[in-house]
Design an enzyme around this catalytic site. Structure first.
Site, mmCIF file in Angstrom:
data_model
loop_
_atom_site.group_PDB
_atom_site.id
_atom_site.type_symbol
_atom_site.label_atom_id
_atom_site.label_comp_id
_atom_site.label_asym_id
_atom_site.label_seq_id
_atom_site.Cartn_x
_atom_site.Cartn_y
_atom_site.Cartn_z
ATOM 1 N N ASP A 283 -17.059 6.513 -1.693
ATOM 2 C CA ASP A 283 -15.928 6.527 -1.044
ATOM 3 C C ASP A 283 -15.680 7.962 -0.163
ATOM 4 O O ASP A 283 -16.467 8.984 -0.224
ATOM 5 C CB ASP A 283 -14.846 6.405 -1.744
ATOM 6 C CG ASP A 283 -13.525 6.474 -1.237
ATOM 7 O OD1 ASP A 283 -13.322 5.968 -0.043
ATOM 8 O OD2 ASP A 283 -12.440 6.436 -1.865
ATOM 9 N N HIS B 143 -7.351 0.982 -6.524
ATOM 10 C CA HIS B 143 -7.522 -0.017 -5.449
ATOM 11 C C HIS B 143 -8.127 -1.272 -5.998
ATOM 12 O O HIS B 143 -9.200 -1.561 -5.561
ATOM 13 C CB HIS B 143 -8.333 0.735 -4.643
ATOM 14 C CG HIS B 143 -8.322 0.171 -3.001
ATOM 15 N ND1 HIS B 143 -7.436 -1.102 -2.683
ATOM 16 C CD2 HIS B 143 -8.956 0.496 -1.912
ATOM 17 C CE1 HIS B 143 -7.602 -1.312 -1.319
ATOM 18 N NE2 HIS B 143 -8.626 -0.529 -1.128
ATOM 19 N N CYS C 183 -16.351 1.126 0.128
ATOM 20 C CA CYS C 183 -15.167 0.502 0.517
ATOM 21 C C CYS C 183 -14.883 0.599 1.861
ATOM 22 O O CYS C 183 -14.062 -0.351 2.527
ATOM 23 C CB CYS C 183 -14.077 1.118 -0.381
ATOM 24 S SG CYS C 183 -13.337 2.806 -0.021
ATOM 25 N N GLN D 281 -9.758 -3.912 -3.905
ATOM 26 C CA GLN D 281 -11.340 -3.469 -3.416
ATOM 27 C C GLN D 281 -12.261 -3.815 -4.479
ATOM 28 O O GLN D 281 -13.261 -4.496 -4.102
ATOM 29 C CB GLN D 281 -11.222 -2.034 -3.227
ATOM 30 C CG GLN D 281 -12.426 -1.548 -2.579
ATOM 31 C CD GLN D 281 -12.967 -1.842 -1.479
ATOM 32 O OE1 GLN D 281 -12.218 -1.680 -0.484
ATOM 33 N NE2 GLN D 281 -14.127 -2.306 -1.188
ATOM 34 N N ARG E 190 0.915 -1.103 -0.170
ATOM 35 C CA ARG E 190 0.027 0.022 0.008
ATOM 36 C C ARG E 190 0.894 1.207 0.179
ATOM 37 O O ARG E 190 1.571 1.473 1.015
ATOM 38 C CB ARG E 190 -0.970 -0.067 1.053
ATOM 39 C CG ARG E 190 -1.663 1.121 1.688
ATOM 40 C CD ARG E 190 -2.722 1.309 2.455
ATOM 41 N NE ARG E 190 -3.836 0.510 1.802
ATOM 42 C CZ ARG E 190 -5.235 0.742 2.458
ATOM 43 N NH1 ARG E 190 -5.385 0.998 3.542
ATOM 44 N NH2 ARG E 190 -6.142 0.042 1.889
ATOM 45 N N ARG F 219 -13.608 -8.790 1.251
ATOM 46 C CA ARG F 219 -12.135 -8.369 1.029
ATOM 47 C C ARG F 219 -11.125 -9.651 1.167
ATOM 48 O O ARG F 219 -10.364 -10.140 0.312
ATOM 49 C CB ARG F 219 -11.645 -7.516 1.926
ATOM 50 C CG ARG F 219 -12.243 -6.016 1.533
ATOM 51 C CD ARG F 219 -11.811 -5.347 0.432
ATOM 52 N NE ARG F 219 -10.493 -5.588 0.041
ATOM 53 C CZ ARG F 219 -9.772 -4.399 0.558
ATOM 54 N NH1 ARG F 219 -10.384 -3.371 1.236
ATOM 55 N NH2 ARG F 219 -8.445 -4.544 0.147
HETATM 56 N N1 CP Z 1 -11.293 -0.482 2.160
HETATM 57 C C1 CP Z 1 -10.165 -0.464 2.540
HETATM 58 O O1 CP Z 1 -9.171 -0.498 2.024
HETATM 59 O O2 CP Z 1 -10.127 -0.289 3.893
HETATM 60 P P1 CP Z 1 -8.796 -0.010 4.691
HETATM 61 O O3 CP Z 1 -8.208 1.398 4.253
HETATM 62 O O4 CP Z 1 -9.131 -0.225 6.532
HETATM 63 O O5 CP Z 1 -7.609 -1.229 4.444
HETATM 64 N N1 NVA Z 2 -10.010 6.760 -1.191
HETATM 65 C C1 NVA Z 2 -9.744 6.228 -0.097
HETATM 66 C C2 NVA Z 2 -9.953 4.817 0.037
HETATM 67 C C3 NVA Z 2 -9.528 4.144 1.224
HETATM 68 C C4 NVA Z 2 -9.868 2.417 1.216
HETATM 69 C C5 NVA Z 2 -8.242 6.510 0.380
HETATM 70 O O1 NVA Z 2 -7.316 6.404 -0.512
HETATM 71 O O2 NVA Z 2 -7.846 6.923 1.570
#
Ligand code: CP
Ligand code: NVA
Length: 299
Positions: free
Chosen positions: A213, A123, A253, A126, A96, A281
């Site tokens: 989101d 993502h 999400c 997701q 990430r 997930r």
């Molecule tokens: N939806 C998602 O990716 O959640 P987290 O940021 O908690 O991993």
């Molecule tokens: N768009 C959000 C998604 C979190 C799962 C972010 O990048 O923080």
């Protein structure tokens, strides 16, 4: 050739179907038996970390999560050097990151699959869970419509492509200046119709699925106040859901900010599938890893 999963378009449409089918296999082969999985997090995570760690465990492997400053991509050492070293310990590397190019650079030298657990651009893990959730509800998604309302960034970009690959009718509503990148829209348009509008009602009208989101993503916390103003009118509330199809479902999400991108009433409604979506997930990532690593064995 080592397969990577940096965005949904790394899969062909039939491969996406295979991954989603494998996600339903709750007793997969233990393709990570005796192996590790390196999970790097430059940003916080609840769902992705827990679901990915448990997916690795269910495939017989051992997850090693590295978080925050300890990751040190391009500060402690280069993305390439990290990927070369971790390839020698683990059966898969997942990360990430802020800059998507870090994933591309890791994938360019890794000798094991590299998986995107969220970047500023995409993502895709997701999206796998989102599509799995929708297939569980609707079956074949061909001809179903999905309306994304909010910021056209990472979650939206991957969702557009994945939904279009499932032959869904895709609509996206964002405030001016927050539309998805033209390259993401064009990639989705290779598969079907994509409407991009600044009017949430136009996107949601008659839709089978409404998705949102957060308005300020991780790394944009200092913009949160300004964004509350920009995104006013984009809250998915009862009025907006009322314009969707009568049996429409709501997806998010998560994490959710009640009263901002979604009202409490919608999030907690019978139409909301967000908890099933969050559970998926785990299943989606187990299916993905199983598919990626079974492919490795066949080479
Ligand atoms: N939806 C998602 O990716 O959640 P987290 O940021 O908690 O991993
Ligand atoms: N768009 C959000 C998604 C979190 C799962 C972010 O990048 O923080």
């Amino acid at each position: 050739m080592t397969r990577h999963f940096l965005d949904v378009a790394d899969l062909h449409a039939d491969e996406l179907d295979q991954v989603l089918a494998e996600a339903e296999n709750t007793a997969p082969r233990r393709v990570l038996a005796g192996q590790g999985a390196a999970l790097l997090f430059e940003k916080p995570s609840l769902r992705t970390r827990n679901s990915m760690e448990m997916a690795v465990v269910q495939l017989g492997g051992h997850p090693v999560s590295v978080v925050g400053d300890e990751v040190g991509i391009d500060t402690r050492e280069t993305a390439e050097d990290i990927a070369r070293v971790l390839s020698r310990y683990h059966g898969v590397i997942a990360a990430r990151v802020f800059e998507h190019t870090k994933l591309e650079r890791m994938a360019s030298v890794a000798t094991v699959p590299v998986v995107n657990m969220l970047s500023d651009d995409a993502h895709p893990c997701q999206t796998l869970a989102d599509l799995l959730t929708l297939r569980q509800r609707f079956g074949d998604l061909k001809g179903r419509s999905i309306a994304y309302v909010g910021d056209g960034n990472n979650v939206c970009a991957s969702l557009m492509v994945g939904a279009a690959m499932q032959q869904m009718d895709v609509r996206v509503a964002t405030p001016p200046g927050y539309a998805p990148r033209p390259s993401s829209v064009e990639r989705a348009q290779e598969w079907g119709e994509v409407l991009v509008t600044e009017h949430p009602l136009a996107a949601v009208s008659g839709a089978d699925v409404v998705y949102t989101d957060v308005w300020a993503s991780m790394g944009q916390e200092q913009e949160a106040d300004a964004r509350r103003g920009v995104f006013a009118g984009f809250t998915v509330d009862d009025r907006l859901m009322g314009a969707a199809a009568p049996d429409a479902v709501f997806l998010h999400c998560l994490p959710a900010h009640r009263g901002e991108e979604v009202s409490t009433s919608v999030l907690e409604s019978a139409q909301s599938l967000v908890w099933q979506q969050a559970e998926n997930r785990l299943h989606a990532q187990r299916g993905l890893l199983s598919w990626l690593l079974s492919g490795e064995e066949q080479q």
